[in-house]
Scaffold this motif. Structure first.
Motif, PDB file in Angstrom:
ATOM      1  N   HIS A  85       0.992  -1.329   0.167  1.00  0.00           N
ATOM      2  CA  HIS A  85      -0.036  -0.159  -0.013  1.00  0.00           C
ATOM      3  C   HIS A  85       0.977   1.288   0.122  1.00  0.00           C
ATOM      4  CE1 HIS A  85      -3.896  -1.770   0.665  1.00  0.00           C
ATOM      5  NE2 HIS A  85      -3.179  -2.848   0.729  1.00  0.00           N
ATOM      6  N   TYR A  86       1.651   1.395  -1.058  1.00  0.00           N
ATOM      7  CA  TYR A  86       2.437   2.525  -1.069  1.00  0.00           C
ATOM      8  C   TYR A  86       1.805   3.664  -1.495  1.00  0.00           C
ATOM      9  CZ  TYR A  86       5.778   5.994  -3.222  1.00  0.00           C
ATOM     10  OH  TYR A  86       6.461   7.100  -3.564  1.00  0.00           O
ATOM     11  N   LYS A  87       1.560   4.823  -0.805  1.00  0.00           N
ATOM     12  CA  LYS A  87       0.640   5.845  -0.911  1.00  0.00           C
ATOM     13  C   LYS A  87       1.492   6.828  -2.158  1.00  0.00           C
ATOM     14  CE  LYS A  87      -1.815   9.652   1.474  1.00  0.00           C
ATOM     15  NZ  LYS A  87      -1.874  10.200   2.912  1.00  0.00           N
ATOM     16  N   LEU A  88       0.489   7.083  -3.016  1.00  0.00           N
ATOM     17  CA  LEU A  88       0.763   7.906  -3.965  1.00  0.00           C
ATOM     18  C   LEU A  88       0.783   9.380  -3.671  1.00  0.00           C
ATOM     19  CD1 LEU A  88       1.744   7.569  -7.354  1.00  0.00           C
ATOM     20  CD2 LEU A  88      -0.717   8.104  -7.779  1.00  0.00           C
ATOM     21  N   ASP A  89       1.774  10.271  -3.897  1.00  0.00           N
ATOM     22  CA  ASP A  89       2.049  11.626  -3.640  1.00  0.00           C
ATOM     23  C   ASP A  89       1.405  12.465  -4.772  1.00  0.00           C
ATOM     24  OD1 ASP A  89       2.527  14.095  -2.581  1.00  0.00           O
ATOM     25  OD2 ASP A  89       4.683  13.520  -2.373  1.00  0.00           O
ATOM     26  N   TRP A  90      -0.015  13.040  -4.441  1.00  0.00           N
ATOM     27  CA  TRP A  90      -0.491  13.648  -5.320  1.00  0.00           C
ATOM     28  C   TRP A  90       0.474  15.012  -5.826  1.00  0.00           C
ATOM     29  CZ3 TRP A  90      -3.693  12.131  -8.412  1.00  0.00           C
ATOM     30  CH2 TRP A  90      -4.633  11.096  -8.095  1.00  0.00           C
ATOM     31  N   TYR A  91       1.292  15.545  -4.536  1.00  0.00           N
ATOM     32  CA  TYR A  91       2.120  16.866  -4.993  1.00  0.00           C
ATOM     33  C   TYR A  91       2.902  16.550  -6.288  1.00  0.00           C
ATOM     34  CZ  TYR A  91       5.753  20.392  -4.348  1.00  0.00           C
ATOM     35  OH  TYR A  91       6.429  21.365  -4.414  1.00  0.00           O
ATOM     36  N   ALA A  92       3.550  15.170  -6.236  1.00  0.00           N
ATOM     37  CA  ALA A  92       4.399  14.709  -6.929  1.00  0.00           C
ATOM     38  C   ALA A  92       4.041  14.723  -8.506  1.00  0.00           C
ATOM     39  CB  ALA A  92       5.212  13.398  -6.731  1.00  0.00           C
ATOM     40  N   ILE A  93       2.633  14.274  -8.394  1.00  0.00           N
ATOM     41  CA  ILE A  93       2.139  14.074  -9.767  1.00  0.00           C
ATOM     42  C   ILE A  93       1.949  15.478 -10.395  1.00  0.00           C
ATOM     43  CG2 ILE A  93      -0.245  13.529 -10.952  1.00  0.00           C
ATOM     44  CD1 ILE A  93       1.190  11.158  -9.978  1.00  0.00           C
ATOM     45  N   LYS A  94       1.076  16.348  -9.656  1.00  0.00           N
ATOM     46  CA  LYS A  94       0.969  17.948 -10.053  1.00  0.00           C
ATOM     47  C   LYS A  94       2.443  18.617 -10.262  1.00  0.00           C
ATOM     48  CE  LYS A  94      -2.818  18.570  -7.078  1.00  0.00           C
ATOM     49  NZ  LYS A  94      -3.685  19.191  -5.794  1.00  0.00           N
ATOM     50  N   GLU A  95       3.638  18.247  -9.687  1.00  0.00           N
ATOM     51  CA  GLU A  95       4.780  18.932  -9.919  1.00  0.00           C
ATOM     52  C   GLU A  95       5.267  18.651 -11.305  1.00  0.00           C
ATOM     53  OE1 GLU A  95       8.433  17.673  -7.495  1.00  0.00           O
ATOM     54  OE2 GLU A  95       8.422  19.838  -7.217  1.00  0.00           O
ATOM     55  N   PHE A  96       5.180  17.096 -11.540  1.00  0.00           N
ATOM     56  CA  PHE A  96       5.370  16.556 -12.621  1.00  0.00           C
ATOM     57  C   PHE A  96       4.602  17.059 -13.705  1.00  0.00           C
ATOM     58  CE2 PHE A  96       4.930  13.150 -16.059  1.00  0.00           C
ATOM     59  CZ  PHE A  96       6.493  13.066 -16.511  1.00  0.00           C
ATOM     60  N   ILE A  97       3.362  17.369 -13.668  1.00  0.00           N
ATOM     61  CA  ILE A  97       2.458  17.955 -14.689  1.00  0.00           C
ATOM     62  C   ILE A  97       2.877  19.240 -15.202  1.00  0.00           C
ATOM     63  CG2 ILE A  97       0.011  18.755 -15.284  1.00  0.00           C
ATOM     64  CD1 ILE A  97      -0.790  16.141 -13.782  1.00  0.00           C
ATOM     65  N   ASN A  98       3.311  20.112 -14.057  1.00  0.00           N
ATOM     66  CA  ASN A  98       3.514  21.484 -14.373  1.00  0.00           C
ATOM     67  C   ASN A  98       4.875  21.354 -15.024  1.00  0.00           C
ATOM     68  OD1 ASN A  98       1.247  22.422 -13.068  1.00  0.00           O
ATOM     69  ND2 ASN A  98       2.361  22.560 -10.925  1.00  0.00           N
ATOM     70  N   LYS A  99       5.639  20.560 -14.817  1.00  0.00           N
ATOM     71  CA  LYS A  99       7.145  20.551 -15.524  1.00  0.00           C
ATOM     72  C   LYS A  99       7.072  20.175 -17.122  1.00  0.00           C
ATOM     73  CE  LYS A  99      10.423  19.630 -11.770  1.00  0.00           C
ATOM     74  NZ  LYS A  99      11.254  18.740 -11.058  1.00  0.00           N
ATOM     75  N   VAL A 100       6.021  19.227 -17.333  1.00  0.00           N
ATOM     76  CA  VAL A 100       5.782  18.578 -18.639  1.00  0.00           C
ATOM     77  C   VAL A 100       5.064  19.396 -19.567  1.00  0.00           C
ATOM     78  CG1 VAL A 100       4.851  16.666 -20.145  1.00  0.00           C
ATOM     79  CG2 VAL A 100       6.170  16.223 -17.896  1.00  0.00           C
TER      80      VAL A 100
END
Length: 235
Positions: A85-100
């Motif tokens: 149950h590794y918890k996905l970090d939504w902040y990491a998702i949003k940060e990646f989207i902002n870079k891409v």
């Protein structure tokens, strides 16, 4: 926009991939081995939500503790990957989207500047017109004043009273015009300066607040973007 979520086998970080862009998040070996290299797909939706979809039947993906294969979620939902149950970090998702995804270009709605420039021109023309009218009146009054003073020399001495009256009127008109001219010479520049300052404060780019030095017609003909911050003009 689709993002492939998984575990980087080289360093054990969370791996996010979209097209040819890849990002790694978290400390080394922070993602358990039960998270596969290509574990799930996340699609960012226009409304700010996401779709989470497993890429393999054997992968374990949970939303708020319940196993799913495909589900629409919000950033407030808890998404977990793998048996641990590794918890996905939504902040990491949003940060990646902002870079891409490049940020949308800035826009500057300059349509209101047309009326600011028109008002400036109208007020400036009103000052010039008022000065022209006063100059005309001063010219006429000055002529009458000069004529009145000349009456002292033209009229015979038998009309001594009239000579004094005309000369007095001429003197009063001349002094009055001198006073009016002095006041205008002081007030007109002050009014023009105030208009120019108002223009400098309001005739500016809505994005960067830089003052435009050209009139509105020339500005809209020569430029499609702000020459300072490059924001695209809405004309």
């Amino acid at each position: 926009m689709e993002i492939i979520i998984g575990r980087n086998p080289q360093n054990g970080q969370l791996s996010l991939t979209s097209g040819n862009k890849t990002g790694g998040y978290g400390p080394a070996n922070s993602v358990p081995r039960s998270v596969s290299r290509r574990h799930c797909r996340i699609e960012a939706l226009p409304d700010g939500n996401y779709t989470v979809e497993n890429l393999k039947m054997e992968n374990d993906t949970f939303v708020n503790g319940s196993p799913i294969f495909k589900k629409t979620v919000t950033p407030s939902d808890v998404v977990e990957l793998g048996g641990e149950h590794y918890k996905l970090d939504w902040y990491a998702i949003k940060e990646f989207i902002n870079k891409v995804v490049p940020p949308p270009p800035k826009t500057a709605d300059i349509r209101q500047l047309k009326y600011i420039w028109m008002r400036y021109e109208q007020d400036t023309n009103a000052i010039q017109s008022n000065l022209a009218k006063k100059n005309a009146i001063r010219s006429v009054a000055g002529a009458f004043g000069t004529l009145g003073m000349l009456c002292w020399f033209i009229l015979p001495e038998s009309l001594g009273a009239l000579r004094f009256v005309f000369m007095g009127l001429g003197f009063i008109l001349t002094i009055t015009m001198v006073v009016v001219a002095l006041n205008d010479s002081k007030n007109a520049p002050k009014k023009k300066k105030a208009l120019q300052q108002r223009l400098r404060d309001t005739y500016t780019c809505p994005c960067c607040n830089k003052f435009f030095t050209v009139d509105y017609d020339l500005l809209t003909r020569q430029y499609d973007n702000c020459p300072y911050c490059k924001a695209k003009f809405i004309k």
